[in-house]
Design an enzyme around this catalytic site. Structure first.
Site, PDB file in Angstrom:
ATOM      1  N   HIS A  19      -5.557  -2.018   2.969  1.00 32.47           N
ATOM      2  CA  HIS A  19      -5.885  -2.138   1.541  1.00 32.47           C
ATOM      3  C   HIS A  19      -7.412  -2.129   1.354  1.00 32.47           C
ATOM      4  O   HIS A  19      -7.936  -1.464   0.475  1.00 32.47           O
ATOM      5  CB  HIS A  19      -5.377  -3.482   0.977  1.00 32.47           C
ATOM      6  CG  HIS A  19      -3.889  -3.640   0.915  1.00 32.47           C
ATOM      7  ND1 HIS A  19      -3.238  -4.728   1.457  1.00 32.47           N
ATOM      8  CD2 HIS A  19      -2.922  -2.877   0.341  1.00 32.47           C
ATOM      9  CE1 HIS A  19      -1.939  -4.628   1.222  1.00 32.47           C
ATOM     10  NE2 HIS A  19      -1.715  -3.520   0.557  1.00 32.47           N
ATOM     11  N   LYS A  43       9.657  -7.531  -4.994  1.00 25.05           N
ATOM     12  CA  LYS A  43       9.569  -8.202  -3.693  1.00 25.05           C
ATOM     13  C   LYS A  43       9.474  -9.703  -3.934  1.00 25.05           C
ATOM     14  O   LYS A  43       9.074 -10.135  -5.005  1.00 25.05           O
ATOM     15  CB  LYS A  43       8.301  -7.744  -2.976  1.00 25.05           C
ATOM     16  CG  LYS A  43       8.269  -6.261  -2.704  1.00 25.05           C
ATOM     17  CD  LYS A  43       6.949  -5.858  -2.092  1.00 25.05           C
ATOM     18  CE  LYS A  43       6.922  -4.368  -1.788  1.00 25.05           C
ATOM     19  NZ  LYS A  43       5.622  -3.914  -1.315  1.00 25.05           N
ATOM     20  N   ARG A  92       0.437   6.189   3.265  1.00 25.47           N
ATOM     21  CA  ARG A  92       0.381   6.033   4.710  1.00 25.47           C
ATOM     22  C   ARG A  92       1.143   7.131   5.433  1.00 25.47           C
ATOM     23  O   ARG A  92       0.655   7.743   6.359  1.00 25.47           O
ATOM     24  CB  ARG A  92       0.953   4.675   5.132  1.00 25.47           C
ATOM     25  CG  ARG A  92       0.003   3.545   4.903  1.00 25.47           C
ATOM     26  CD  ARG A  92       0.693   2.236   4.917  1.00 25.47           C
ATOM     27  NE  ARG A  92       1.609   2.135   3.797  1.00 25.47           N
ATOM     28  CZ  ARG A  92       2.307   1.064   3.502  1.00 25.47           C
ATOM     29  NH1 ARG A  92       2.238   0.013   4.282  1.00 25.47           N
ATOM     30  NH2 ARG A  92       3.082   1.048   2.454  1.00 25.47           N
ATOM     31  N   SER A 130       1.645  -5.170   4.920  1.00 25.89           N
ATOM     32  CA  SER A 130       1.659  -6.632   4.758  1.00 25.89           C
ATOM     33  C   SER A 130       2.860  -7.223   5.491  1.00 25.89           C
ATOM     34  O   SER A 130       2.784  -8.312   6.057  1.00 25.89           O
ATOM     35  CB  SER A 130       1.720  -6.997   3.271  1.00 25.89           C
ATOM     36  OG  SER A 130       0.593  -6.511   2.598  1.00 25.89           O
TER      37      SER A 130
HETATM   38  P1  ADP Z   1       3.229  -2.527  -3.673  1.00 22.91           P
HETATM   39  O1  ADP Z   1       4.285  -3.595  -3.694  1.00 22.91           O
HETATM   40  O2  ADP Z   1       2.696  -2.197  -5.048  1.00 22.91           O
HETATM   41  O3  ADP Z   1       3.556  -1.301  -2.871  1.00 22.91           O
HETATM   42  P2  ADP Z   1       1.379  -3.229  -1.520  1.00 22.91           P
HETATM   43  O4  ADP Z   1       0.434  -4.376  -1.482  1.00 22.91           O
HETATM   44  O5  ADP Z   1       2.430  -3.162  -0.468  1.00 22.91           O
HETATM   45  O6  ADP Z   1       1.982  -3.251  -2.989  1.00 22.91           O
HETATM   46  O7  ADP Z   1       0.559  -1.857  -1.479  1.00 22.91           O
HETATM   47  C1  ADP Z   1      -0.367  -1.522  -2.466  1.00 22.91           C
HETATM   48  C2  ADP Z   1      -0.876  -0.113  -2.237  1.00 22.91           C
HETATM   49  O8  ADP Z   1      -1.637  -0.045  -1.026  1.00 22.91           O
HETATM   50  C3  ADP Z   1       0.224   0.938  -2.071  1.00 22.91           C
HETATM   51  O9  ADP Z   1      -0.211   2.138  -2.681  1.00 22.91           O
HETATM   52  C4  ADP Z   1       0.323   1.111  -0.582  1.00 22.91           C
HETATM   53  O10 ADP Z   1       0.807   2.405  -0.239  1.00 22.91           O
HETATM   54  C5  ADP Z   1      -1.135   0.956  -0.176  1.00 22.91           C
HETATM   55  N1  ADP Z   1      -1.260   0.526   1.214  1.00 22.91           N
HETATM   56  C6  ADP Z   1      -0.575  -0.456   1.851  1.00 22.91           C
HETATM   57  N2  ADP Z   1      -0.939  -0.547   3.148  1.00 22.91           N
HETATM   58  C7  ADP Z   1      -1.886   0.408   3.326  1.00 22.91           C
HETATM   59  C8  ADP Z   1      -2.646   0.868   4.467  1.00 22.91           C
HETATM   60  N3  ADP Z   1      -2.451   0.321   5.672  1.00 22.91           N
HETATM   61  N4  ADP Z   1      -3.529   1.872   4.287  1.00 22.91           N
HETATM   62  C9  ADP Z   1      -3.673   2.440   3.068  1.00 22.91           C
HETATM   63  N5  ADP Z   1      -2.993   2.098   1.970  1.00 22.91           N
HETATM   64  C10 ADP Z   1      -2.109   1.092   2.092  1.00 22.91           C
END
Ligand code: ADP
Length: 168
Positions: A19, A43, A92, A130
Site C-alpha cells: 500500500h 470484510k 497485484r 493484509s
Molecule cells: P480493499 O478492501 O478496498 O480491497 P485493501 O486494503 O485490501 O482494501 O486494498 C486497497 C488497495 O490496495 C486495493 O486496490 C489493492 O489492490 C491494493 N493493494 C493491496 N496490496 C497491495 C500491494 N501489495 N501492492 C499494491 N497494491 C496493493
C-alpha cells in the site's frame, strides 16, 4: 498541466509496504492524495477503524501532500463531495483484475466524473496482502519486510502471540 486530487480507498487492515508503495508513487503524480480508510467493508477487519486510521496517519506523516480520512459513505459519493475525479487502486495479479474492473465501472456509473487510475504493484510486493501479514503475525514471523516499521509493534501486540511463535 494540473493533476489535482486523487483518493486511494481501502480497508488497510493493516497498511502494508505494498500500500505504502502505491501511496508514494501516487503522491508524485497527483497534487494531493487522500488515503481513505473504509468503514463499510464487507470484510470483518481485525483492527478497528480508529486503529487503522491511526496506523495509516503514522505511516503517511512523511508525505506533505497526503491526507488520511475515513468514511462510511460509498467511495463514489465521498469523491463527489470532495470534488475528486480520480480514484487510485493497486493491481497485484490477474486475480485482482476482474473485481477491480467491475468496481471501476460501478463507481463511474455512480459518479460519471470519476475515473479509476491503476498502479501496478511493485514486483517486490506482488504477493503481499493484509491477510498474509495477519497470518504471519499470528505465527510470530518477522514482519519487517512487509509492513512499515512504525506499526510492527502494534500488529504484534494485537495479533501475534505476544511476539512469540506458536511453534513449540
Ligand atoms: P480493499 O478492501 O478496498 O480491497 P485493501 O486494503 O485490501 O482494501 O486494498 C486497497 C488497495 O490496495 C486495493 O486496490 C489493492 O489492490 C491494493 N493493494 C493491496 N496490496 C497491495 C500491494 N501489495 N501492492 C499494491 N497494491 C496493493
Amino acid at each position: 498541466m494540473h493533476n489535482g486530487l486523487a483518493v486511494y480507498p481501502g480497508t488497510f487492515d493493516p497498511i502494508t509496504l505494498g500500500h505504502l508503495n502505491v501511496i508514494k508513487r501516487a503522491a508524485k503524480i497527483f497534487d494531493k492524495v487522500i488515503v481513505l480508510v473504509s468503514i463499510n467493508s464487507s470484510k470483518r477487519p481485525a483492527f478497528t477503524i480508529e486503529e487503522r486510521v491511526s496506523q495509516v496517519r503514522k505511516v503517511c506523516e512523511r508525505f506533505s501532500n497526503v491526507e488520511v480520512d475515513f468514511s462510511d459513505k460509498l467511495v463514489a459519493e465521498y469523491c463527489r463531495d470532495k470534488g475528486a475525479k480520480i480514484l487510485i487502486r493497486g493491481l497485484r495479479a490477474l486475480s485482482d483484475f476482474e473485481h477491480e474492473c467491475q468496481m471501476a465501472n460501478i463507481n463511474r456509473k455512480m459518479n460519471p466524473d470519476l475515473d479509476t487510475f491503476f498502479l501496478v504493484a511493485d514486483s517486490k510486493y506482488t504477493y503481499l496482502s493484509s491477510t498474509a501479514v495477519k497470518e504471519m503475525a499470528r505465527y510470530g514471523a518477522d514482519l519487517s519486510e512487509y509492513v512499515p516499521r512504525e506499526i510492527i509493534q502494534e500488529i504484534v501486540e494485537k495479533i501475534g502471540n505476544g511476539g512469540k511463535s506458536y511453534a513449540k
